[in-house]
Design a protein around this motif. Structure first.
Motif, PDB file in Angstrom:
ATOM      1  N   THR A   1      -3.831   5.781  39.877  1.00  0.00           N
ATOM      2  CA  THR A   1      -5.112   6.282  40.403  1.00  0.00           C
ATOM      3  C   THR A   1      -5.730   5.325  41.425  1.00  0.00           C
ATOM      4  O   THR A   1      -6.934   5.351  41.666  1.00  0.00           O
ATOM      5  CB  THR A   1      -6.102   6.530  39.246  1.00  0.00           C
ATOM      6  N   GLY A   2      -4.893   4.479  42.012  1.00  0.00           N
ATOM      7  CA  GLY A   2      -5.371   3.605  43.070  1.00  0.00           C
ATOM      8  C   GLY A   2      -5.793   4.400  44.292  1.00  0.00           C
ATOM      9  O   GLY A   2      -5.438   5.576  44.459  1.00  0.00           O
ATOM     10  N   LYS A   3      -6.555   3.763  45.179  1.00  0.00           N
ATOM     11  CA  LYS A   3      -7.088   4.436  46.371  1.00  0.00           C
ATOM     12  C   LYS A   3      -6.583   3.743  47.635  1.00  0.00           C
ATOM     13  O   LYS A   3      -6.335   2.530  47.641  1.00  0.00           O
ATOM     14  CB  LYS A   3      -8.615   4.429  46.344  1.00  0.00           C
ATOM     15  N   VAL A   4      -6.446   4.533  48.684  1.00  0.00           N
ATOM     16  CA  VAL A   4      -6.036   3.976  49.969  1.00  0.00           C
ATOM     17  C   VAL A   4      -7.032   2.890  50.385  1.00  0.00           C
ATOM     18  O   VAL A   4      -8.243   3.078  50.309  1.00  0.00           O
ATOM     19  CB  VAL A   4      -5.963   5.082  51.039  1.00  0.00           C
ATOM     20  N   GLY A   5      -6.498   1.745  50.775  1.00  0.00           N
ATOM     21  CA  GLY A   5      -7.331   0.596  51.128  1.00  0.00           C
ATOM     22  C   GLY A   5      -7.463  -0.418  50.015  1.00  0.00           C
ATOM     23  O   GLY A   5      -7.893  -1.553  50.256  1.00  0.00           O
ATOM     24  N   ASP A   6      -7.116  -0.026  48.777  1.00  0.00           N
ATOM     25  CA  ASP A   6      -7.167  -0.968  47.660  1.00  0.00           C
ATOM     26  C   ASP A   6      -6.215  -2.134  47.893  1.00  0.00           C
ATOM     27  O   ASP A   6      -5.110  -1.975  48.428  1.00  0.00           O
ATOM     28  CB  ASP A   6      -6.757  -0.282  46.351  1.00  0.00           C
ATOM     29  N   LYS A   7      -6.640  -3.308  47.433  1.00  0.00           N
ATOM     30  CA  LYS A   7      -5.754  -4.468  47.386  1.00  0.00           C
ATOM     31  C   LYS A   7      -5.045  -4.495  46.033  1.00  0.00           C
ATOM     32  O   LYS A   7      -5.608  -4.095  45.009  1.00  0.00           O
ATOM     33  CB  LYS A   7      -6.547  -5.758  47.574  1.00  0.00           C
ATOM     34  N   LEU A   8      -3.813  -4.976  46.029  1.00  0.00           N
ATOM     35  CA  LEU A   8      -3.005  -5.103  44.813  1.00  0.00           C
ATOM     36  C   LEU A   8      -2.970  -6.565  44.402  1.00  0.00           C
ATOM     37  O   LEU A   8      -2.590  -7.431  45.201  1.00  0.00           O
ATOM     38  CB  LEU A   8      -1.592  -4.581  45.057  1.00  0.00           C
TER      39      LEU A   8
ATOM     40  N   ALA B   1     -11.063  -3.332  48.342  1.00  0.00           N
ATOM     41  CA  ALA B   1     -10.911  -4.520  49.177  1.00  0.00           C
ATOM     42  C   ALA B   1     -12.134  -5.430  49.109  1.00  0.00           C
ATOM     43  O   ALA B   1     -12.011  -6.655  49.167  1.00  0.00           O
ATOM     44  CB  ALA B   1     -10.640  -4.101  50.624  1.00  0.00           C
ATOM     45  N   ASP B   2     -13.326  -4.862  48.956  1.00  0.00           N
ATOM     46  CA  ASP B   2     -14.536  -5.696  48.955  1.00  0.00           C
ATOM     47  C   ASP B   2     -14.740  -6.454  47.647  1.00  0.00           C
ATOM     48  O   ASP B   2     -15.599  -7.334  47.571  1.00  0.00           O
ATOM     49  CB  ASP B   2     -15.773  -4.860  49.294  1.00  0.00           C
ATOM     50  N   GLU B   3     -13.970  -6.130  46.609  1.00  0.00           N
ATOM     51  CA  GLU B   3     -14.069  -6.854  45.337  1.00  0.00           C
ATOM     52  C   GLU B   3     -12.852  -7.728  45.060  1.00  0.00           C
ATOM     53  O   GLU B   3     -12.860  -8.521  44.112  1.00  0.00           O
ATOM     54  CB  GLU B   3     -14.238  -5.866  44.173  1.00  0.00           C
ATOM     55  N   ALA B   4     -11.804  -7.591  45.865  1.00  0.00           N
ATOM     56  CA  ALA B   4     -10.534  -8.244  45.569  1.00  0.00           C
ATOM     57  C   ALA B   4     -10.646  -9.765  45.537  1.00  0.00           C
ATOM     58  O   ALA B   4     -10.118 -10.421  44.617  1.00  0.00           O
ATOM     59  CB  ALA B   4      -9.478  -7.805  46.580  1.00  0.00           C
ATOM     60  N   ASP B   5     -11.319 -10.355  46.516  1.00  0.00           N
ATOM     61  CA  ASP B   5     -11.409 -11.813  46.563  1.00  0.00           C
ATOM     62  C   ASP B   5     -12.172 -12.375  45.370  1.00  0.00           C
ATOM     63  O   ASP B   5     -11.798 -13.416  44.812  1.00  0.00           O
ATOM     64  CB  ASP B   5     -12.077 -12.264  47.867  1.00  0.00           C
ATOM     65  N   ALA B   6     -13.231 -11.707  44.959  1.00  0.00           N
ATOM     66  CA  ALA B   6     -14.025 -12.180  43.814  1.00  0.00           C
ATOM     67  C   ALA B   6     -13.212 -12.086  42.523  1.00  0.00           C
ATOM     68  O   ALA B   6     -13.241 -12.999  41.693  1.00  0.00           O
ATOM     69  CB  ALA B   6     -15.303 -11.359  43.690  1.00  0.00           C
TER      70      ALA B   6
END
Length: 344
Positions: free
Chosen positions: A160-167, A305-310
């Motif tokens: 259920t991932g979304k386009v643009g998501d970071k893995l 993507a906006d939460e991946a680094d945190a």
């Protein structure tokens, strides 16, 4: 103490994904139960059954032959691997049952050590070992049937991932290759110790951190290898790009793969997944590591993507070798295009 008869264990002993799909597709239809939120037809990590609007139980089992000689360590690894499916669904462990195959004319102290290792990991998970089942067998096998709980609205599905998501991957790859090499005396003790530390680390801690974030999808990387589980995450409507240089790996696994100390399970994974993968000038050793079956591997999260680094920063704070390894993309309309593209 007698040895555990290591012949090729852990998740390298799993049947290939292609074989399983062939069998499952031919099973007759079941009576539909609307409370079964996730069943075997979903290719997910565990079954989920809704009990109420606020509670569902998560059910899984996993067992395999030894991949290390020390019985206590083997018990820890087997238990951590079985418990992992609960965390891959976003759940909390509640109860576990032992699954034991053991030759009863062997040293029963070995079995006691295996079960002690398993019990320690169930306790660490916050669960209760409630019983189990054993049979007399020619070979040693051990694992758990595990039940956990999850809020139906908070289930982590794998596709259920979304386009643009970071893995994000939370553990290093290469333990299948390392354990195979160790069995024939070709892996150094330091690397094997590091691999064992990884395999005995519960995914509980990564799961707890992840719950502060909006996780769109999750799986644990085990017997089908990084690329096999990644393909399941993409489903029928997504593709992804993987950055090989960012994937956390055990460095010695690369050298071992270059010496062709690879696993039969890895070749099954390559045969099943290979046509869906495009390698853009990736070394052979890295290809093999990406196909390598992982025992008690890490979680792979799809997060915005906006939460991946945190999220990555918090995972590293708890000493996990986590890394952002790729990104989910739109699936090409060209049927010849690969679902997974691996670049440097």
């Amino acid at each position: 103490m007698d040895k555990l008869y290591c012949k090729g264990g852990g998740c390298t002993a799993k049947l290939g994904a292609g074989i399983l799909s062939h069998i499952l597709e031919r099973l007759p239809a079941q009576n539909r139960d609307e409370n079964l939120i996730v069943g075997f037809d979903a290719k997910d990590d565990a079954a989920v059954y809704k009990l109420s609007e606020d509670t569902a139980f998560v059910q899984t089992l996993d067992f395999f032959p030894p991949m290390v000689e020390d019985p206590y360590t083997f018990g820890q690894i087997a238990a951590a691997n079985a418990l992992s499916d609960i965390y891959a669904m976003g759940g909390e462990v509640k109860t576990a049952l032992n699954i034991v195959c053991f030759p009863q004319n062997s040293d029963l102290n070995i079995l006691g050590e295996i079960m002690r290792g398993g019990l320690e990991k169930v306790k660490e998970a916050g669960g209760v070992l409630a019983g189990g089942h054993s049979i007399d067998d020619t070979d040693v096998k051990y694992g758990l049937s595990v039940t956990g709980v999850v809020k139906p609205q908070k289930i982590y599905s794998n596709n259920t991932g979304k386009v643009g998501d970071k893995l994000i991957l939370t553990k290093k790859l290469g333990v299948g290759i390392i354990c195979t090499a160790a069995r024939i005396g070709e892996s150094d003790e330091k690397t094997l110790k590091e691999a064992i530390e990884s395999m005995t680390t519960l995914n509980k801690y990564a799961c707890e951190v992840s719950k502060k974030y909006n996780i769109h999808a999750c799986t644990d990387v085990t017997g089908f290898g990084f690329l096999g589980h990644l393909l399941e995450m993409m489903g029928d409507d997504k593709s992804c790009e993987i950055y090989a240089s960012k994937v956390p790996v055990f460095e010695e696994a690369k050298a071992l793969a270059d010496e062709f100390l690879i696993t039969a399970g890895g070749q099954r994974n390559r045969n099943h997944v290979g046509e869906n993968v495009f390698f853009d000038n990736i070394p052979f050793a890295m290809e093999e590591i990406l196909f390598d079956p992982q025992t008690s591997g890490g979680l792979m999260f799809a997060v915005s993507a906006d939460e991946a680094d945190a999220l990555l920063e918090e995972l590293r704070k708890i000493k996990l070798p986590a890394s952002i390894v790729g990104e989910i993309k739109e699936k090409s309309k060209d049927k010849l295009d690969a679902v997974i593209k691996v670049v440097n």
